[in-house]
Design an enzyme around this catalytic site. Structure first.
Site, PDB file in Angstrom:
ATOM      1  N   GLU A 144     -70.533  16.720 -52.637  1.00 56.57           N
ATOM      2  CA  GLU A 144     -69.511  15.760 -52.219  1.00 56.57           C
ATOM      3  C   GLU A 144     -70.164  14.766 -50.944  1.00 56.57           C
ATOM      4  O   GLU A 144     -70.072  14.799 -50.099  1.00 56.57           O
ATOM      5  CB  GLU A 144     -68.607  16.487 -51.623  1.00 56.57           C
ATOM      6  CG  GLU A 144     -67.692  17.415 -52.475  1.00 56.57           C
ATOM      7  CD  GLU A 144     -66.158  17.927 -51.839  1.00 56.57           C
ATOM      8  OE1 GLU A 144     -66.450  18.091 -50.904  1.00 56.57           O
ATOM      9  OE2 GLU A 144     -65.307  18.222 -52.602  1.00 56.57           O
ATOM     10  N   GLU A 300     -64.624  20.825 -59.333  1.00 54.16           N
ATOM     11  CA  GLU A 300     -64.149  22.060 -58.455  1.00 54.16           C
ATOM     12  C   GLU A 300     -62.578  21.672 -58.389  1.00 54.16           C
ATOM     13  O   GLU A 300     -62.114  20.602 -58.217  1.00 54.16           O
ATOM     14  CB  GLU A 300     -64.401  21.759 -56.930  1.00 54.16           C
ATOM     15  CG  GLU A 300     -66.101  22.092 -56.813  1.00 54.16           C
ATOM     16  CD  GLU A 300     -66.266  21.976 -55.418  1.00 54.16           C
ATOM     17  OE1 GLU A 300     -65.389  21.998 -54.353  1.00 54.16           O
ATOM     18  OE2 GLU A 300     -67.523  21.604 -54.972  1.00 54.16           O
TER      19      GLU A 300
HETATM   20  C1  GLA Z   1     -65.022  21.335 -51.385  1.00 51.01           C
HETATM   21  C2  GLA Z   1     -66.474  21.600 -51.165  1.00 51.01           C
HETATM   22  C3  GLA Z   1     -66.669  23.122 -51.592  1.00 51.01           C
HETATM   23  C4  GLA Z   1     -65.626  23.798 -50.764  1.00 51.01           C
HETATM   24  C5  GLA Z   1     -64.164  23.418 -51.063  1.00 51.01           C
HETATM   25  C6  GLA Z   1     -63.061  24.121 -50.408  1.00 51.01           C
HETATM   26  O1  GLA Z   1     -64.764  20.865 -52.463  1.00 51.01           O
HETATM   27  O2  GLA Z   1     -67.417  21.196 -52.147  1.00 51.01           O
HETATM   28  O3  GLA Z   1     -68.013  23.478 -51.176  1.00 51.01           O
HETATM   29  O4  GLA Z   1     -65.683  23.809 -49.474  1.00 51.01           O
HETATM   30  O5  GLA Z   1     -64.073  22.097 -50.760  1.00 51.01           O
HETATM   31  O6  GLA Z   1     -61.836  23.745 -51.081  1.00 51.01           O
END
Ligand code: GLA
Length: 635
Positions: A144, A300
């Site tokens: 991210e 994710e």
């Molecule tokens: C983001 C991060 C993950 C985790 C999620 C939790 O997507 O990339 O590492 O912290 O949030 O929702």
């Protein structure tokens, strides 16, 4: 190729005896891909120059033996404490001048030379070690990028900002002209005088702010390119991805897409919000549109509740599968989660996981395993094709120019773009997202909500001239690419196609932008002088609210205000009827979604209650996929 199914796997948080159980339970759940190493830097590199890969060798070998492929993260998202202790310049500074300290994650400054050097050494070591490992099928750059810390106002960021400005403007005179620094005595006589837009007594120069946001997006892109170069120079051939965050406001994902082999996305719609499936659909359409014609990966999502909202609702039975199939229906070839096994410690221990703390005898694990089995039955899916006749323009530069004070009315540009997407989504009309400069060929309708800032309008004009239908809303074609007015008034570039000139803007509240009919605008309205456009709707004072102008082979519509949510739906329907655009499926009950993926039709009931479809019924959160040669259930 089977669809990817799995999630983030953080084995370093567990004793090694647990790992075989992980792999066995993954196998039972149908998992075939694990993202490994996202936050493993401190474990991989206990001190500068020292790498410990033995444990990771064993993890990768174990996963491979268990039939689980690996999306190997470069682990650069969180520097270890030794690094920030030794090189404090890695840390970022807020606008107010406060340091963001370690103790959390993602605290690195994208411009820090020490961060870049250490990250490069880590990526080199990882790639050298694992480029030929049979488990590794993909490289996952950082995590991210830009989440938490896109903006750094430190002295080293100032140095990098100045270099970026030199590259953009060449000489200080050009910067002064672009930034309009004759205003408020801001004229610079050297680049060294420029600082990031730190805390100021009054509003900061809008172009300085705009350029700082462009620069900050570019610094993240530089990190992406840096890691990609290391991976490729080392001879690794696996596809490269990085996990994006939907319409993340702080990075111009159009500029990132060309760098990536596979687009991937993180998506956390609030299960309690009955409309979050529409926002999620926007994210899915954006991901598909970033690299047209290729599948993307949902990297994710939460298997159940998250931990980071003030109050975290669980997903209803079936809701997680419905949202996963929404991604597949809109072009995804992978459905993954954060994360595999629920953490026992740390700030995410209340975040759900595929394998909950309470073990496999839980609803979450059962639903995860059911979805894994369902995805396996899908077999090969078609690549997403050109299923949309409608495209909506999204432009990050516009967002950065508008996300500032001192406009006739403040509004959220991204919410406007998503709002128009939601309107077509409600009608089940398939939509792609496009850049403001196209390409637009193949689309029948292009909607450009509040395209305030434009660098090159000629592709849009050409689209209309060659037969397309352009629909613009208020606050379009106002400023040049540096957020300055063009000489001679507004709508300098689209005015001829629109058949009008915009002469002024008024912020409106309540019913101040009501139409003579029952429609009602909001936020702002424009004063317009017509030069050929016909008036389709007027405000209550008789001035034009909605216009249409034939131009070349096509036509251009303009709405001289922002539409309310309900009006967006009726205007989208009017436009679709006018152009003969049909939905994927017509007359579906509310909150039932239909989308197309090259002949694969996905139908999803997002209601917590059953709905009737003719003689048929769809249960709560029930989904159905049907191939083109099999007729979908009739509404
Ligand atoms: C983001 C991060 C993950 C985790 C999620 C939790 O997507 O990339 O590492 O912290 O949030 O929702």
């Amino acid at each position: 190729m089977a669809i990817f199914y799995g999630g983030d796997y953080n084995p370093e948080q567990w004793p090694e005896e647990v790992w075989p159980e992980d792999v066995e339970l993954m196998r039972r759940a149908g998992v075939n891909l694990a993202t490994v190493g996202v936050f493993s830097w401190a474990r991989i590199q206990p001190e500068e120059g020292v790498f410990d890969f033995d444990w990771l060798d064993r993890v990768l070998d174990l996963l491979h033996a268990g039939g689980v492929a690996v999306d190997l993260a470069t682990a650069t998202a969180s520097t270890p404490p030794w690094a920030t202790y030794k090189y404090p310049d890695i840390l970022t500074t807020t606008r107010e001048g406060a340091i963001r300290w370690p103790g959390s994650r993602q605290h690195y400054a994208p411009t820090s030379p020490d961060y870049r050097r250490l990250a490069s050494e880590l990526v080199s070591a990882l790639v050298d070690r694992y480029k030929d490992h049979p488990a590794v099928v993909m490289w996952h750059i950082n995590n991210e990028l830009g989440c938490h810390t896109t903006y750094d106002y430190s002295d080293q960021a100032a140095v990098a900002f100045r270099s970026w400005l030199v590259r953009r403007y060449g000489d200080i005179g050009s910067l002064n002209a672009a930034w309009g620094t004759t205003f408020w005595s801001q004229r610079y006589t050297g680049f060294e005088q420029i600082v990031p837009p730190r805390l100021t007594p009054a509003a900061v120069n809008p172009t300085q702010q705009l350029d700082f946001r462009r620069f900050s997006s570019d610094m993240l892109l530089e990190l992406l390119r840096m890691e990609k170069r290391i991976i490729r120079d080392a001879g690794a051939t696996q596809p490269i991805t990085t996990n994006m965050m939907g319409a993340f406001p702080n990075a111009d994902y159009w500029s990132w897409a060309d760098e990536l082999d596979v687009i991937s996305d993180d998506s956390y719609p609030d299960p309690r919000d009955p409309h979050s499936f529409r926002t999620a659909a926007f994210g899915r359409d954006l991901m598909r549109s970033l690299k047209p014609g290729t599948p993307w990966i949902l990297m994710e999502q939460a298997p159940n509740q998250v931990n980071w909202r003030p109050n975290n609702a669980v997903k209803a039975p079936g809701q997680m599968a419905a949202m996963s199939m929404q991604a597949v229906g809109r072009g995804a070839d992978g459905v993954l989660f954060f994360q595999w096994r629920q953490a026992a410690r740390g700030s995410e221990k209340f975040h759900s996981a595929m394998l909950p703390h309470a073990g496999p005898s839980t609803r979450t694990y059962r639903e995860v395993a059911e979805l894994g089995a369902a995805l396996r039955t899908l077999g090969d899916l078609p690549a997403p094709g050109r299923d949309a006749s409608v495209a909506i323009v999204l432009d990050w530069n516009c967002h950065w120019a508008l996300d500032q004070p001192n406009h006739p009315a403040r509004f959220n540009y991204l919410a406007q773009v998503q709002g128009w997407h939601a309107a077509f989504h409600e009608l089940n009309i398939q939509v792609d997202i496009v850049r403001s400069t196209g390409p637009f060929d193949g689309y029948d309708v292009v909607v450009a909500p509040s395209l305030y800032l434009m660098s090159d309008a000629s592709p849009l004009v050409q689209f209309v001239a060659s037969g397309g239908c352009l629909f613009t809303t208020a606050y379009t074609d106002v400023a040049d690419e540096n957020d300055g007015f063009l000489p001679g008034g507004f709508t300098q570039r689209l005015g001829e196609a629109l058949g009008l000139t915009v002469t002024d803007f008024a912020g409106v509240q309540g019913t101040e932008a009501s139409y003579a009919t029952n429609l009602r605008g909001e936020i702002l309205r424009e004063e317009i002088v017509l030069s050929g456009a016909e008036v389709l709707e007027t405000f209550t004072d008789g001035t034009p609210a909605l216009t249409r102008h034939p131009f070349g082979q096509g036509e251009a519509w303009h709405l001289a205000t922002m539409a309310t949510e309900a009006d967006r739906v009726s205007l989208a329907a009017r436009l679709a009827t006018h152009r003969g655009i049909t939905p994927v499926m017509a007359d579906l009950p509310p909150n039932v979604e239909a989308c197309a993926r090259s002949g694969l039709i996905t139908l999803i009931n997002h209601n917590p209650t059953p709905v009737k479809l003719g003689d048929d019924e769809l249960g709560p959160y029930e989904y159905r996929l049907s191939r083109a040669n099999v007729s979908p259930p009739q509404a």
